[in-house]
Design an enzyme around this catalytic site. Structure first.
Site, PDB file in Angstrom:
ATOM      1  N   SER A 286      46.083  27.081  50.312  1.00 31.59           N
ATOM      2  CA  SER A 286      45.604  28.178  50.629  1.00 31.59           C
ATOM      3  C   SER A 286      45.496  29.200  49.396  1.00 31.59           C
ATOM      4  O   SER A 286      46.093  29.010  48.333  1.00 31.59           O
ATOM      5  CB  SER A 286      46.438  28.911  51.732  1.00 31.59           C
ATOM      6  OG  SER A 286      47.798  29.534  51.150  1.00 31.59           O
ATOM      7  N   ASP A 287      44.941  30.344  49.599  1.00 33.18           N
ATOM      8  CA  ASP A 287      45.015  31.522  48.509  1.00 33.18           C
ATOM      9  C   ASP A 287      46.224  32.247  49.002  1.00 33.18           C
ATOM     10  O   ASP A 287      46.866  32.016  49.999  1.00 33.18           O
ATOM     11  CB  ASP A 287      43.595  32.321  48.542  1.00 33.18           C
ATOM     12  CG  ASP A 287      43.823  32.996  47.226  1.00 33.18           C
ATOM     13  OD1 ASP A 287      44.539  33.117  46.353  1.00 33.18           O
ATOM     14  OD2 ASP A 287      42.710  33.841  46.966  1.00 33.18           O
ATOM     15  N   TYR A 288      46.816  33.124  48.217  1.00 35.81           N
ATOM     16  CA  TYR A 288      47.757  33.979  48.296  1.00 35.81           C
ATOM     17  C   TYR A 288      48.039  34.713  49.464  1.00 35.81           C
ATOM     18  O   TYR A 288      47.278  35.586  49.813  1.00 35.81           O
ATOM     19  CB  TYR A 288      47.863  35.104  47.067  1.00 35.81           C
ATOM     20  CG  TYR A 288      49.080  35.757  46.531  1.00 35.81           C
ATOM     21  CD1 TYR A 288      49.614  35.302  45.583  1.00 35.81           C
ATOM     22  CD2 TYR A 288      49.872  36.620  47.397  1.00 35.81           C
ATOM     23  CE1 TYR A 288      50.708  35.902  44.996  1.00 35.81           C
ATOM     24  CE2 TYR A 288      50.863  37.343  46.655  1.00 35.81           C
ATOM     25  CZ  TYR A 288      51.362  36.931  45.759  1.00 35.81           C
ATOM     26  OH  TYR A 288      52.521  37.666  45.278  1.00 35.81           O
TER      27      TYR A 288
END
Ligand code: NOJ
Length: 765
Positions: A286-288
């Site tokens: 996932s992204d942050y």
């Protein structure tokens, strides 16, 4: 020693095999290893592998990771990013390998975006070089330096197509075009991953942000995207696919939604398209805090969104820790299955296996490499070359440029002697104080010129706006004087000089993440400065710093020479001076259209003709046509535009034949032009090939890039450039999302930009 050598040899055979084509024997061995390990793992240990935390050197959200040491020992962390140096990384790895129950090594990542310590131009800049071997080399050097410092996973390449220069992250990608973007995506992956992970100076790439992140509404970061499937398949997805086809080991889900579901929990995207249609076998991260942010998106509470992400096919959780904290409960409540958890865990372990970490968890912890392979003279030389090739000469009336290496220069502007801002956005690993400023560069390259300096202006007149962008170790060094005082001093300085070099535009952090602008002109106080400088009657060269296409109609109309230098990285100042004084002839071409004003956005060269095309009668405005009352449809500077100090002339196109046949396997037409350097300098030219499908089952764009070649021509020299155009090049995704070519008439264009071309026609039977 002997033992070590045998180990290295065994490892390299296994890994180099994998790098070429994961053969059956390798895969079987890996499977046996990973499954045996998983048999020993508790549920919590499995979830721990899915947990990616941030180490603290860089954060890109409001959350940071806590209690990292305890969690590593408890087997609750699978990887960490934004820590560096072999010493620190070894220590952290030791916690996992010596103190956790199953001794599973961790993965270490970082955003190595345009260089590691040796910084190259920002991605939008380097994409303007249209030089694939140069781009591959940048990625190679980045990998050499990062791995020498212990990092072996990079969150790059960023391949999001962007056609909205308000969006700050346009700086991080390769612009607007799927074909150019795909070539660059491939070159970057090749550069990072080299011939495979057997060599410890290669690192795993992570393609991002999957998908459509560049199409955020209104150019506002993290905003909604909404797009038809035909547009997605034809215009936005190709670079992700190209990067994966080149072997990228991992991919990052984007923040935005697609069809109403954030990419992070979008099963159609992460499983149906990515895994089933494209056959991707690597890791999805996932992204942050992308997972926990789905609570804000309105998809449910933390437990719900984490379960959704896992079920959609998102393997690893970056920073939100929602997997470790909620998936156990979801399993007990039968909201996710053991098989889903196992699959994600398996992918993480397979990646670690491929990276050789089970054989040697300290493969990348070599203090000696850290001392000898980072920020070397050789790397800096390459960075200087790369920066020179990324600059785009937007305008050059009466050969204002190049400048002679004598006389007096008035060097004016807030970016004239700024080192840190040369780095550009997303350069977390760089040492900005080592960047070469423009002033230093001029002194290095043209030692005999006299430099008279004046500040001229701040970046913004408004102190609050200035403070917003004076961040991440990149000060704008605000001058407390009034705008008028600074302008008066600059005018007096200009009057004493032969030429004015004005270093203006954006500060580095005016683009990048969460740096969208609604107004993409040069800040007004800087324009006021330019107006005053022009009034002195001295020739003015605008050295334009920017991370996005700017709307610079006024500058275009009034300033004789504009050199767009993006943010050139470590060697920016030297490279700019190389070009200003003619040691290097500019050859960059825009990879994203420059609009006349923000109202034209989104603007790109491959638009559709519409039923009421503009300009049919050679007029700027006609009632009931697709146009504006107040501005022509055409951009200020089109995609592919970029001048040289020399002149290139193009012959008419010759075709090897007029018909391509679908019945003949691999049939191709050779499209040729002869390009002659008729000016007074040796130079490089990017010869661009576009096509137009005149009639098809879904409306065609007016032009599509299908090939380019960068050639060097000595003064007076001619070269014939030939492109083989095959049936594959004519294919597109039709209304049923089938990749087809349809028989009929085509136009082919070859030229120096998307708008200055020669034309011919052929047919497909
Ligand atoms: C958020 C950004 O969107 C992404 O590009 C980056 O890789 C991560 N933060 C990690 O820093």
């Amino acid at each position: 020693m002997k033992h070590q050598l045998a180990l290295i040899l065994a490892l390299s055979t296994a890994l180099s095999l994998f790098a070429q084509q994961p053969n059956a024997a390798y895969l079987a061995k890996r499977e046996a290893y990973v499954l045996a390990l998983m048999k020993k793992m508790t549920l919590d240990e499995k979830l721990g592998q899915l947990n990616l935390v941030v180490g603290g050197e860089a954060t890109t959200g409001s959350s940071v990771s806590t209690d990292v040491e305890t969690k590593i020992k408890a087997g609750r962390i699978g990887g960490i990013f934004s820590v560096s140096t072999p010493g620190r990384i070894r220590k952290i790895q030791e916690l996992a390998v010596n103190q956790s129950r199953l001794k599973i090594p961790m993965i270490f990542g970082m955003d190595v975006i345009h260089g590691y310590k040796t910084l190259f131009p920002i991605p939008l800049g380097i994409s303007s070089s249209w030089d694939m071997s140069l781009i591959e080399k940048m990625a190679r050097i980045s990998a050499v330096e990062a791995t020498a410092d212990g990092i072996f996973w990079t969150f790059s390449p960023m391949v999001d197509i962007a056609r909205d220069p308000r969006w700050g992250r346009i700086a991080e990608g390769s612009g607007e075009d799927p074909y150019l973007g795909s070539q660059i995506a491939k070159a970057m992956v090749k550069g990072y991953q080299g011939k495979g992970y057997a060599q410890t100076n290669t690192m795993m790439a992570c393609v991002k942000h999957f998908a459509l992140y560049g199409a955020a509404e209104a150019g506002r970061d993290y905003h909604t995207t909404d797009m038809s499937k035909v547009r997605m398949y034809n215009e936005y997805l190709p670079p992700y696919k190209a990067a994966l086809d080149a072997g990228a080991g991992s991919i990052m889900a984007s923040f935005n939604e697609i069809d109403g579901v954030p990419a992070t929990a979008n099963k159609w995207l992460l499983t149906d398209l990515l895994r089933r249609q494209w056959g991707f076998k690597g890791l999805v991260v996932s992204d942050y805090t992308g997972i926990s942010e789905m609570v804000n998106h309105g998809l449910g509470d933390l437990q719900t969104v984490a379960a959704k992400a896992l079920m959609a096919g998102n393997d690893m959780d970056m920073v939100s820790e929602s997997y470790v904290n909620t998936l156990g409960k979801s399993l007990r409540e039968q909201k996710v299955t053991q098989a889903q958890i196992d699959l994600a865990c398996r992918r993480v372990l397979e990646m670690k296996y491929d990276l050789g970490l089970f054989t040697d968890p300290y493969r990348y912890c070599d203090e000696n490499r850290a001392k000898t392979e980072i920020f070397t003279t050789e790397h800096r030389t390459e960075a200087r070359k790369a920066a020179g090739k990324s600059f785009v000469l937007l305008k050059n009336n009466q050969q204002t440029l190049p400048l002679p290496k004598r006389g007096t220069i008035a060097l004016i502007g807030p970016l004239a002697d700024n080192k840190e801002n040369m780095a550009g956005t997303w350069s977390v690993s760089g040492d900005f104080t080592k960047c070469v400023s423009l002033e230093e560069g001029i002194k290095n390259v043209a030692g005999n010129v006299t430099i008279l300096k004046a500040r001229g202006s701040n970046i913004y007149s408004n102190a609050r706006l200035d403070a917003n962008v004076s961040i991440f170790g990149k000060p704008t060094n605000r001058d407390p004087r009034s705008d008028a005082d600074m302008i008066a001093e600059a005018v007096a300085t200009a009057q004493k000089a032969d030429v004015v070099v004005a270093a203006l535009g954006e500060a580095a952090e005016m683009t990048g993440e969460a740096s969208s602008r609604s107004d993409i002109e040069i800040p007004e106080n800087q324009r006021d400065l330019l107006k005053a400088l022009i009034k002195t009657g001295k020739p003015v060269v605008l050295v334009l710093f920017t991370g996005r296409p700017l709307a610079i109609q006024w500058e275009h109309d009034n300033i004789p020479a504009i050199l767009n230098v993006w943010f050139g990285g470590t060697e920016a100042g030297n490279a700019i001076a190389d070009v200003l004084f003619g040691d290097v002839n500019p050859s960059g071409k825009l990879s994203a259209t420059f609009p006349r004003n923000a109202g034209q956005i989104p603007i790109y060269y491959s638009y559709k003709n519409t039923g009421r095309p503009y300009g049919g009668n050679g007029v700027d405005f006609a009632k009931f046509q697709s146009n504006y009352l107040d501005v022509p449809n055409s951009p200020l500077y089109p995609f592919g535009h970029g001048l040289s100090y020399t002149k290139f002339e193009y012959s008419p196109i010759t075709l090897s034949k007029n018909t391509l046949s679908m019945a003949v396997p691999k049939d191709a037409i050779n499209v040729s032009v002869t390009v002659t350097n008729t000016g007074n300098y040796d130079g490089e030219e990017v010869v661009q090939l576009y096509i137009r499908d005149k009639v098809r089952s879904i409306t065609p764009p007016v032009k599509e890039l299908k090939g380019f070649q960068k050639i060097a021509l000595k003064k007076g020299e001619s070269k014939t450039v030939t492109f083989a155009l095959g049936v594959e090049d004519l294919k597109f995704y039709n209304g049923e999302l089938k990749f087809v070519a349809e028989p009929g008439e085509f136009l082919v264009f070859v030229g120096t930009s998307s708008s200055e071309v020669k034309e011919a026609g052929f047919s497909l039977k």
